[in-house]
Design a protein around this motif. Sequence first.
Motif, PDB file in Angstrom:
ATOM      1  N   PHE A 185       0.828  -1.210   0.000  1.00 44.14           N
ATOM      2  CA  PHE A 185       0.000   0.000   0.000  1.00 44.14           C
ATOM      3  C   PHE A 185       0.861   1.257   0.000  1.00 44.14           C
ATOM      4  O   PHE A 185       0.469   2.283  -0.579  1.00 44.14           O
ATOM      5  N   LEU A 188       1.854   1.662  -3.607  1.00 43.46           N
ATOM      6  CA  LEU A 188       0.704   2.132  -4.374  1.00 43.46           C
ATOM      7  C   LEU A 188       0.439   3.618  -4.118  1.00 43.46           C
ATOM      8  O   LEU A 188       0.105   4.375  -5.034  1.00 43.46           O
ATOM      9  N   ALA A 189       0.583   4.030  -2.860  1.00 45.76           N
ATOM     10  CA  ALA A 189       0.364   5.438  -2.516  1.00 45.76           C
ATOM     11  C   ALA A 189       1.391   6.329  -3.218  1.00 45.76           C
ATOM     12  O   ALA A 189       1.048   7.416  -3.710  1.00 45.76           O
ATOM     13  N   MET A 192       0.383   6.568  -6.905  1.00 46.76           N
ATOM     14  CA  MET A 192      -0.776   7.433  -7.131  1.00 46.76           C
ATOM     15  C   MET A 192      -0.413   8.917  -7.039  1.00 46.76           C
ATOM     16  O   MET A 192      -1.071   9.766  -7.640  1.00 46.76           O
ATOM     17  N   SER A 198      -4.285  13.770  -9.548  1.00 44.53           N
ATOM     18  CA  SER A 198      -4.437  13.263  -8.176  1.00 44.53           C
ATOM     19  C   SER A 198      -4.404  14.378  -7.139  1.00 44.53           C
ATOM     20  O   SER A 198      -4.819  14.170  -5.997  1.00 44.53           O
ATOM     21  N   VAL A 271      -4.138   5.940  -1.249  1.00 44.98           N
ATOM     22  CA  VAL A 271      -4.213   5.183  -2.500  1.00 44.98           C
ATOM     23  C   VAL A 271      -5.525   5.458  -3.221  1.00 44.98           C
ATOM     24  O   VAL A 271      -5.550   5.801  -4.407  1.00 44.98           O
ATOM     25  N   ILE A 309      -0.637  -2.841 -11.297  1.00 45.90           N
ATOM     26  CA  ILE A 309      -1.180  -2.107 -10.155  1.00 45.90           C
ATOM     27  C   ILE A 309      -2.399  -2.834  -9.594  1.00 45.90           C
ATOM     28  O   ILE A 309      -2.571  -2.961  -8.377  1.00 45.90           O
ATOM     29  N   PHE A 313      -2.710  -4.324  -5.868  1.00 51.32           N
ATOM     30  CA  PHE A 313      -3.790  -3.795  -5.037  1.00 51.32           C
ATOM     31  C   PHE A 313      -4.633  -4.913  -4.441  1.00 51.32           C
ATOM     32  O   PHE A 313      -4.862  -4.955  -3.220  1.00 51.32           O
TER      33      PHE A 313
END
Length: 439
Positions: A185, A188-189, A192, A198, A271, A309, A313
């Motif tokens: 995570f 992923l953060a 992003m 974003s 995320v 991704i 996830f």
Amino acid sequence: MSTSNVERDKFSNKLGFILTCVGSAVGMGNIWLFPYRLGQYGGAAFLIPYTIFMILFGCTGVVGEMAFGRAMRTGPLGAFSKALKLRGIKHGSLLGVIPLLGCLLIGIGYSVVVGWIIKFIVGSITGSALSGNSINYFQNMTGDFSSIPWHFIALAITFITMIFGISKGIEKLNKIVMPAFFIMFLLLAIFMFFVPGSTAGYTYLFKPDWTLLAAPKTWICALGQAFFSLSLAGSGTIIYGSYLSHNEDIVSCAGNVTIFSFVSSILAALVIIPAVFSFGLSNELQSGPPLMFITMPTIFKSLPMGQLISIVFFIAVLFAAITSLINLFEAPVELLQTQFSLSRNKSVLIIALITSICGIFIENAQVVEFWMDVLSVYVVPLGAFLAGVMFFWVCGKNFAREQVQIGKNKKLGKWFEPMTRYVFIGLILIVYFLNILIK
């Protein structure tokens, strides 16, 4: 019924216990509900009451359930019975059935959702989950009897792990998957952060609307979110506490669990929120399960390296979900072991059969959502309330203090009794009745 004299399994060390408790607490509520609440009730402003309640529940409710389990060396039913016997009360121990039944029934519904997650992992690998219409893909796998193979794979992973016991099965799994969850995570953060558009998501998350701090609903929602983020239910934390050594400092353990649960919620928000805003899908944040299984796959389709991704996830989500599911089933398995003197293998097999038979009849998404809502509103808070009353009131204030003090070098302060007996119990009642009124 009789209590088994078989030597009780236990966690091998403090780290294993903490990661296992974190695994039980981190679940779907942290991943999709918290980000929505954070934005809806003032962004950064929401973090103030949420943090307050997380700390309060961590040093009262989590501490209490851990210590209750360790003191009684058994799950909810046995712990309630022993608590009442301390007061010379012979009847009423069956109240322990409430949190126990809540665990089992939520586990039955949750196992269906874990099956969906596994299906999405496989679909992400093959590409089928990211091609075509995401709504149709989700609907095709969430009708009546439509996800039995995936559902059974989820159950197989869960119960095979449980057969190996606490230290060799559940603890070992959590030592691997929970660090992996946080790493995935975090990555992923970071990814992003670089997705065009974003920025609006970070504004939504962290631009405080201080006026909402004066709104009672902000505090009420923060209270409920903190309660469920720490998995207070009068069952899961009690059962894990029953396997904890008397050498460990429970207050320290509870503090670590609280911190990691808080961090997991923040990571999930970092995320999901930037992702949905970058594609103009912010109106989907409050959609519930479709956010996870329809909105996010729709986003992954349009992202660079979207297939990779998506795989990362859903694997990370699986790690959070499977560890929670194991915790939900451990209490009924332990009951069969201690109260009916069955072997662990037989106990796991019985719960597996009950779960499999019942679960296949609620695989429809609407049925699962109704099932989980009813249990979350009416059963889970009641179980936490009963456990709190048993430990902090029925056992006596000196008993609770003495049990929490075991393994702790620094003496508990005078805050302990008023915060646990009055503030914590009172807040549970508020959560319970407000949930019912809202519904």
